[in-house]
Write a protein that holds these residues in place. Structure first.
Motif, PDB file in Angstrom:
ATOM      1  N   VAL A  31      -2.028   8.290  -6.235  1.00  0.00           N
ATOM      2  CA  VAL A  31      -1.736   8.435  -4.807  1.00  0.00           C
ATOM      3  C   VAL A  31      -0.907   7.229  -4.392  1.00  0.00           C
ATOM      4  O   VAL A  31      -1.325   6.084  -4.585  1.00  0.00           O
ATOM      5  CB  VAL A  31      -3.023   8.513  -3.968  1.00  0.00           C
ATOM      6  CG1 VAL A  31      -2.673   8.620  -2.480  1.00  0.00           C
ATOM      7  CG2 VAL A  31      -3.879   9.689  -4.416  1.00  0.00           C
ATOM      8  N   VAL A  32       0.264   7.474  -3.811  1.00  0.00           N
ATOM      9  CA  VAL A  32       1.163   6.399  -3.401  1.00  0.00           C
ATOM     10  C   VAL A  32       1.050   6.214  -1.893  1.00  0.00           C
ATOM     11  O   VAL A  32       1.329   7.134  -1.122  1.00  0.00           O
ATOM     12  CB  VAL A  32       2.621   6.717  -3.781  1.00  0.00           C
ATOM     13  CG1 VAL A  32       3.544   5.576  -3.364  1.00  0.00           C
ATOM     14  CG2 VAL A  32       2.742   6.988  -5.275  1.00  0.00           C
ATOM     15  N   GLY A  33       0.617   5.016  -1.473  1.00  0.00           N
ATOM     16  CA  GLY A  33       0.484   4.729  -0.053  1.00  0.00           C
ATOM     17  C   GLY A  33      -0.870   4.140   0.278  1.00  0.00           C
ATOM     18  O   GLY A  33      -1.897   4.802   0.064  1.00  0.00           O
ATOM     19  N   GLY A  34      -0.895   2.923   0.818  1.00  0.00           N
ATOM     20  CA  GLY A  34      -2.156   2.236   1.086  1.00  0.00           C
ATOM     21  C   GLY A  34      -2.643   2.340   2.507  1.00  0.00           C
ATOM     22  O   GLY A  34      -3.568   1.618   2.899  1.00  0.00           O
ATOM     23  N   GLY A  35      -2.063   3.250   3.312  1.00  0.00           N
ATOM     24  CA  GLY A  35      -2.538   3.466   4.664  1.00  0.00           C
ATOM     25  C   GLY A  35      -3.687   4.446   4.691  1.00  0.00           C
ATOM     26  O   GLY A  35      -4.202   4.866   3.642  1.00  0.00           O
ATOM     27  N   PRO A  36      -4.123   4.863   5.884  1.00  0.00           N
ATOM     28  CA  PRO A  36      -5.268   5.765   5.993  1.00  0.00           C
ATOM     29  C   PRO A  36      -5.110   7.055   5.191  1.00  0.00           C
ATOM     30  O   PRO A  36      -6.067   7.492   4.545  1.00  0.00           O
ATOM     31  CB  PRO A  36      -5.353   6.050   7.497  1.00  0.00           C
ATOM     32  CG  PRO A  36      -4.780   4.835   8.143  1.00  0.00           C
ATOM     33  CD  PRO A  36      -3.673   4.399   7.229  1.00  0.00           C
ATOM     34  N   THR A  37      -3.940   7.675   5.236  1.00  0.00           N
ATOM     35  CA  THR A  37      -3.754   8.936   4.506  1.00  0.00           C
ATOM     36  C   THR A  37      -3.933   8.740   3.016  1.00  0.00           C
ATOM     37  O   THR A  37      -4.613   9.526   2.342  1.00  0.00           O
ATOM     38  CB  THR A  37      -2.363   9.533   4.795  1.00  0.00           C
ATOM     39  OG1 THR A  37      -2.217   9.753   6.200  1.00  0.00           O
ATOM     40  CG2 THR A  37      -2.177  10.854   4.071  1.00  0.00           C
ATOM     41  N   GLY A  38      -3.317   7.696   2.481  1.00  0.00           N
ATOM     42  CA  GLY A  38      -3.450   7.429   1.053  1.00  0.00           C
ATOM     43  C   GLY A  38      -4.868   7.089   0.659  1.00  0.00           C
ATOM     44  O   GLY A  38      -5.399   7.595  -0.343  1.00  0.00           O
ATOM     45  N   ILE A  39      -5.514   6.223   1.445  1.00  0.00           N
ATOM     46  CA  ILE A  39      -6.892   5.823   1.145  1.00  0.00           C
ATOM     47  C   ILE A  39      -7.819   7.032   1.158  1.00  0.00           C
ATOM     48  O   ILE A  39      -8.608   7.245   0.224  1.00  0.00           O
ATOM     49  CB  ILE A  39      -7.380   4.782   2.168  1.00  0.00           C
ATOM     50  CG1 ILE A  39      -6.626   3.464   1.999  1.00  0.00           C
ATOM     51  CG2 ILE A  39      -8.885   4.541   2.021  1.00  0.00           C
ATOM     52  CD1 ILE A  39      -6.896   2.457   3.112  1.00  0.00           C
ATOM     53  N   GLU A  40      -7.730   7.833   2.215  1.00  0.00           N
ATOM     54  CA  GLU A  40      -8.647   8.964   2.347  1.00  0.00           C
ATOM     55  C   GLU A  40      -8.401  10.020   1.277  1.00  0.00           C
ATOM     56  O   GLU A  40      -9.351  10.620   0.763  1.00  0.00           O
ATOM     57  CB  GLU A  40      -8.515   9.564   3.745  1.00  0.00           C
ATOM     58  CG  GLU A  40      -9.036   8.624   4.821  1.00  0.00           C
ATOM     59  CD  GLU A  40      -9.019   9.235   6.213  1.00  0.00           C
ATOM     60  OE1 GLU A  40      -9.886   8.864   7.020  1.00  0.00           O
ATOM     61  OE2 GLU A  40      -8.144  10.079   6.490  1.00  0.00           O
ATOM     62  N   THR A  41      -7.151  10.248   0.926  1.00  0.00           N
ATOM     63  CA  THR A  41      -6.846  11.231  -0.116  1.00  0.00           C
ATOM     64  C   THR A  41      -7.368  10.760  -1.460  1.00  0.00           C
ATOM     65  O   THR A  41      -7.997  11.527  -2.210  1.00  0.00           O
ATOM     66  CB  THR A  41      -5.328  11.482  -0.195  1.00  0.00           C
ATOM     67  OG1 THR A  41      -4.849  11.945   1.083  1.00  0.00           O
ATOM     68  CG2 THR A  41      -5.002  12.520  -1.254  1.00  0.00           C
ATOM     69  N   ALA A  42      -7.118   9.500  -1.786  1.00  0.00           N
ATOM     70  CA  ALA A  42      -7.593   8.952  -3.058  1.00  0.00           C
ATOM     71  C   ALA A  42      -9.115   9.005  -3.138  1.00  0.00           C
ATOM     72  O   ALA A  42      -9.689   9.412  -4.163  1.00  0.00           O
ATOM     73  CB  ALA A  42      -7.099   7.518  -3.227  1.00  0.00           C
ATOM     74  N   ALA A  43      -9.794   8.597  -2.068  1.00  0.00           N
ATOM     75  CA  ALA A  43     -11.256   8.573  -2.071  1.00  0.00           C
ATOM     76  C   ALA A  43     -11.831   9.978  -2.199  1.00  0.00           C
ATOM     77  O   ALA A  43     -12.786  10.212  -2.955  1.00  0.00           O
ATOM     78  CB  ALA A  43     -11.763   7.909  -0.788  1.00  0.00           C
TER      79      ALA A  43
END
Length: 396
Positions: free
Chosen positions: A145-157
């Motif tokens: 997952v590329v992106g350390g904002g909320p969208t990236g964090i929530e998708t990865a988690a």
């Protein structure tokens, strides 16, 4: 009996639906929402759609006021001079006032291979496509997952909680909005879920291949499925229609959210840029700006001077799968403070926020004019004044 006043709302997201419902305060206003999808998309749930824990759709019958007409079509062009919205099938929908609420989508990746081999996640169709791809991919396959904002964090988690082998590439620090204390907690939650976290300014993705991502520090990470959650961009409808926009395409408005080109056009949500200083893109801001845009239109219809927008951001919340979350409190200038709720409490507050974002629309449909929000008061006027003084400062 006077003629009905026609208001067209372009876009059926949080901002558009809120504006449409609020406009029904007047019986002589006819409201039409033009949207390319026949269902409302609660974007705060898209990471759950990717992981298969939510379908991320709500029937418009559940969120739109009965008096609002829905036209399922795409907007092709705004004819400001003729006061008409041209839709994809060639029809022209006339208006007396127009609310521009076209929202945003995934930013187009600008690194080699990303457009071909990475999957965006910021729209319903994109998230559905990712869900289908993952259904056909072994659970042991590497997912990036590329992106350390909320969208990236929530998708990865969310994916890691489903047993996926996930790497989150931040291209900087994870959760940049969070206070350092909350950020440490976020790292713990991601590690507990098994997410491999890649942080640092030299870790930006420089290329994507069918089976890997390449980083700025020279590393190559295996990646069977690469998801792109780095930033947002807005549709180019305003620019195509000859209306002035900011550098990324948001409609330029004054502080009442009125277009600088046409007082019969107001903008709300992610696609608006009041005074060239847009608010942070978010569902929360979209709903509040949608309500204010409607108030601006109603003021003009009543022959009154619209008020400038006033909006504060008291908090931000991020989920880490279905069991934990962080609810970060902030000052009115959006600076995070050392106070936050985490764990089960954070998760409950996050879930409450997701549910409330839809319930506010339902309440506004039943009781137009009821939506209220925290006010900024001083911070935004100070920003605007500082900018004016900077522009006016003599060159030395």
């Amino acid at each position: 009996m006077g003629k009905n006043i026609e208001v067209v709302v372009v876009g059926g997201g949080y901002a558009g639906v809120m504006a449409a419902n609020r406009l029904t305060r007047r019986d002589d206003v006819t409201v039409t929402v033009v949207n390319p999808r026949p269902v409302f998309v609660p974007r705060l749930r898209l990471h759950q759609l990717v992981a298969g824990t939510h379908d991320a759709v709500v029937a418009y019958e559940d969120v739109l006021a009965d008096r609002v007409r829905l036209v399922v079509d795409s907007a092709a062009r705004i004819d400001a001079a003729g006061r008409g919205l041209v839709v994809a099938d060639g029809d022209d929908i006339g208006y007396d006032h127009l609310v521009y609420a076209v929202g945003s989508g995934s930013a187009g990746p600008r690194v080699p291979g990303a457009a071909e081999f990475a999957y965006p996640v910021a729209t319903l169709e994109a998230a559905q496509r990712v869900r289908s791809v993952l259904d056909d991919t072994p659970v042991t396959a590497a997912v990036t997952v590329v992106g350390g904002g909320p969208t990236g964090i929530e998708t990865a988690a969310e994916l890691a909680e489903q047993g996926r082998a996930v790497t989150l590439v931040c291209g900087g620090v994870v959760g940049p909005y969070l206070h350092p204390r909350a950020r440490r907690k976020a790292r713990k939650y991601l590690a507990r879920l098994g997410v491999a976290l890649v942080e640092g300014q030299e870790t930006a993705v420089t290329a994507v291949t069918p089976d890997a991502v390449e980083l700025g520090d020279g590393r190559t990470l295996p990646s069977r499925v690469t998801l792109w959650a780095a930033g947002f961009e807005v549709p180019d409808l305003a620019a195509r229609s000859g209306l002035r926009t900011d550098a990324v395409g948001r409609l330029l408005t004054d502080e009442t959210l009125t277009s600088v080109d046409d007082e019969r056009i107001v903008a709300a949500g992610d696609s608006s840029a009041p005074s060239g200083l847009p608010f942070r893109m978010s569902a929360y801001a979209a709903g509040c700006l949608g309500a204010h845009a409607a108030d601006t239109v109603l003021s003009r219809i009543a022959g009154e001077q619209p008020r400038p927008v006033d909006l504060a951001f008291p908090a931000m919340c991020i989920s880490f799968g279905r069991q934990a979350g962080i609810f970060q409190l902030a000052r009115k200038d959006e600076t995070a403070v050392p106070v936050y709720f985490s764990g089960g409490a954070g998760k409950k507050l996050k879930e409450f926020s997701c549910e409330a974002s839809v319930k506010h629309l339902v309440t506004e449909a039943r009781k137009p004019g009821s939506h209220h929000w925290p006010k900024d008061g001083k911070h935004r006027p100070q920003l605007l004044q500082a900018r004016r003084e900077n522009v006016a400062a003599p060159l030395t």
